[in-house]
Design a protein around this motif. Structure first.
Motif, mmCIF file in Angstrom:
data_model
loop_
_atom_site.group_PDB
_atom_site.id
_atom_site.type_symbol
_atom_site.label_atom_id
_atom_site.label_comp_id
_atom_site.label_asym_id
_atom_site.label_seq_id
_atom_site.Cartn_x
_atom_site.Cartn_y
_atom_site.Cartn_z
ATOM 1 N N PRO A 158 0.924 -1.190 0.148
ATOM 2 C CA PRO A 158 -0.193 0.085 0.217
ATOM 3 C C PRO A 158 0.958 1.222 0.133
ATOM 4 O O PRO A 158 1.602 1.354 0.891
ATOM 5 N N LYS A 159 0.768 1.945 -0.819
ATOM 6 C CA LYS A 159 1.487 3.271 -1.205
ATOM 7 C C LYS A 159 0.293 4.715 -0.777
ATOM 8 O O LYS A 159 -0.859 4.518 -1.100
ATOM 9 N N PHE A 160 0.840 5.259 -0.179
ATOM 10 C CA PHE A 160 0.270 6.772 -0.025
ATOM 11 C C PHE A 160 0.039 7.622 -1.122
ATOM 12 O O PHE A 160 0.947 7.681 -2.040
ATOM 13 N N VAL A 161 -1.269 7.989 -1.480
ATOM 14 C CA VAL A 161 -1.515 8.811 -2.640
ATOM 15 C C VAL A 161 -2.054 10.059 -2.342
ATOM 16 O O VAL A 161 -2.935 10.259 -1.310
ATOM 17 N N SER A 162 -1.303 10.966 -2.770
ATOM 18 C CA SER A 162 -1.641 12.514 -2.499
ATOM 19 C C SER A 162 -2.958 12.698 -2.894
ATOM 20 O O SER A 162 -3.308 12.373 -4.217
ATOM 21 N N LEU A 163 -3.825 13.604 -2.347
ATOM 22 C CA LEU A 163 -5.193 13.848 -2.786
ATOM 23 C C LEU A 163 -5.027 14.949 -4.241
ATOM 24 O O LEU A 163 -5.979 14.535 -5.102
ATOM 25 N N ASP A 164 -4.025 15.797 -4.360
ATOM 26 C CA ASP A 164 -3.841 16.473 -5.540
ATOM 27 C C ASP A 164 -3.637 15.568 -6.752
ATOM 28 O O ASP A 164 -3.938 16.084 -7.793
ATOM 29 N N ASN A 165 -3.029 14.517 -6.565
ATOM 30 C CA ASN A 165 -2.782 13.737 -7.920
ATOM 31 C C ASN A 165 -3.482 12.217 -7.953
ATOM 32 O O ASN A 165 -3.373 11.490 -8.618
ATOM 33 N N TYR A 166 -4.627 12.143 -6.841
ATOM 34 C CA TYR A 166 -5.293 10.966 -6.799
ATOM 35 C C TYR A 166 -5.771 10.379 -8.054
ATOM 36 O O TYR A 166 -5.423 9.277 -8.412
ATOM 37 N N GLU A 167 -6.602 11.004 -8.846
ATOM 38 C CA GLU A 167 -7.239 10.751 -9.970
ATOM 39 C C GLU A 167 -6.021 10.292 -11.131
ATOM 40 O O GLU A 167 -6.434 9.226 -12.063
ATOM 41 N N ASN A 168 -5.197 10.842 -11.240
ATOM 42 C CA ASN A 168 -4.096 10.484 -12.027
ATOM 43 C C ASN A 168 -3.340 9.273 -11.690
ATOM 44 O O ASN A 168 -2.958 8.494 -12.494
ATOM 45 N N GLU A 169 -3.002 9.118 -10.504
ATOM 46 C CA GLU A 169 -2.144 8.001 -9.943
ATOM 47 C C GLU A 169 -3.173 6.699 -9.700
ATOM 48 O O GLU A 169 -2.555 5.651 -9.899
ATOM 49 N N LEU A 170 -4.200 6.863 -9.246
ATOM 50 C CA LEU A 170 -4.751 5.571 -9.052
ATOM 51 C C LEU A 170 -4.978 4.659 -9.954
ATOM 52 O O LEU A 170 -4.728 3.486 -9.534
ATOM 53 N N PRO A 171 -5.263 4.746 -11.223
ATOM 54 C CA PRO A 171 -5.558 3.757 -12.274
ATOM 55 C C PRO A 171 -4.437 2.858 -12.543
ATOM 56 O O PRO A 171 -4.394 1.646 -12.303
ATOM 57 N N LYS A 172 -2.907 3.661 -12.479
ATOM 58 C CA LYS A 172 -1.666 2.763 -12.547
ATOM 59 C C LYS A 172 -1.490 2.154 -11.259
ATOM 60 O O LYS A 172 -1.189 0.842 -11.292
ATOM 61 N N ILE A 173 -1.846 2.726 -10.115
ATOM 62 C CA ILE A 173 -1.598 1.944 -8.757
ATOM 63 C C ILE A 173 -2.446 0.723 -8.933
ATOM 64 O O ILE A 173 -2.126 -0.632 -8.596
ATOM 65 N N TYR A 174 -3.746 0.460 -9.297
ATOM 66 C CA TYR A 174 -4.610 -0.321 -9.339
ATOM 67 C C TYR A 174 -4.061 -1.492 -10.308
ATOM 68 O O TYR A 174 -4.009 -2.769 -10.023
ATOM 69 N N LYS A 175 -3.806 -1.025 -11.591
ATOM 70 C CA LYS A 175 -3.291 -2.174 -12.553
ATOM 71 C C LYS A 175 -1.911 -2.810 -11.883
ATOM 72 O O LYS A 175 -1.524 -4.003 -12.092
#
Length: 132
Positions: free
Chosen positions: A34-51
């Motif tokens: 589990p990696k911390f994801v900042s709220l400012d870049n949440y929408e951009n980072e999340l798809p790659k993190i899930y994949k």
């Protein structure tokens, strides 16, 4: 070297770091965690993190759910963690994977997935982790 994926709440980074060190010291190769994801870049980072995370689940030898206490709930399992846990159980059942599946704590009955997790434990599909 056995490969492991650590799962759990990304908001518990102190616990994530503890388990990262624990498994590194035991000689595991850590595929993801589990990696911390900042709220400012949440929408951009999340798809790659899930994949990346689900790809790691398909290639791991061991899945460990660090269901630590969170929000006063012992053995907390959130929506993302139950989805990941379910995915690994299904990989074993349908795709004949042989992934060892461990959870740290028996979830509280307050956890919405309590019945499923208890059933999987009773079936021997998952096990409670015993630190040696």
């Amino acid at each position: 070297m056995k490969k492991i994926v650590i799962s759990g709440s990304s908001k518990l980074q102190d616990k994530v770091n503890y388990w990262l060190n624990h498994f590194k010291n035991k000689g595991y190769q850590i595929l993801d965690y589990p990696k911390f994801v900042s709220l400012d870049n949440y929408e951009n980072e999340l798809p790659k993190i899930y994949k990346d995370f689900y790809s790691a689940l398909e290639n791991t030898d061991v899945y460990f759910l660090m269901n630590e206490e969170k929000n006063g709930i012992k053995g907390y399992i959130g929506a993302s963690s139950i989805a990941e846990l379910t995915y690994v159980v299904i990989l074993n059942l349908i795709h004949n994977k042989n992934i060892d599946i461990y959870i740290l704590n028996m979830p509280s009955e307050e956890v919405s997935s309590y019945d499923e997790v208890k059933f999987w434990l009773d079936q021997g599909w998952i096990k409670l982790y015993e630190e040696d």
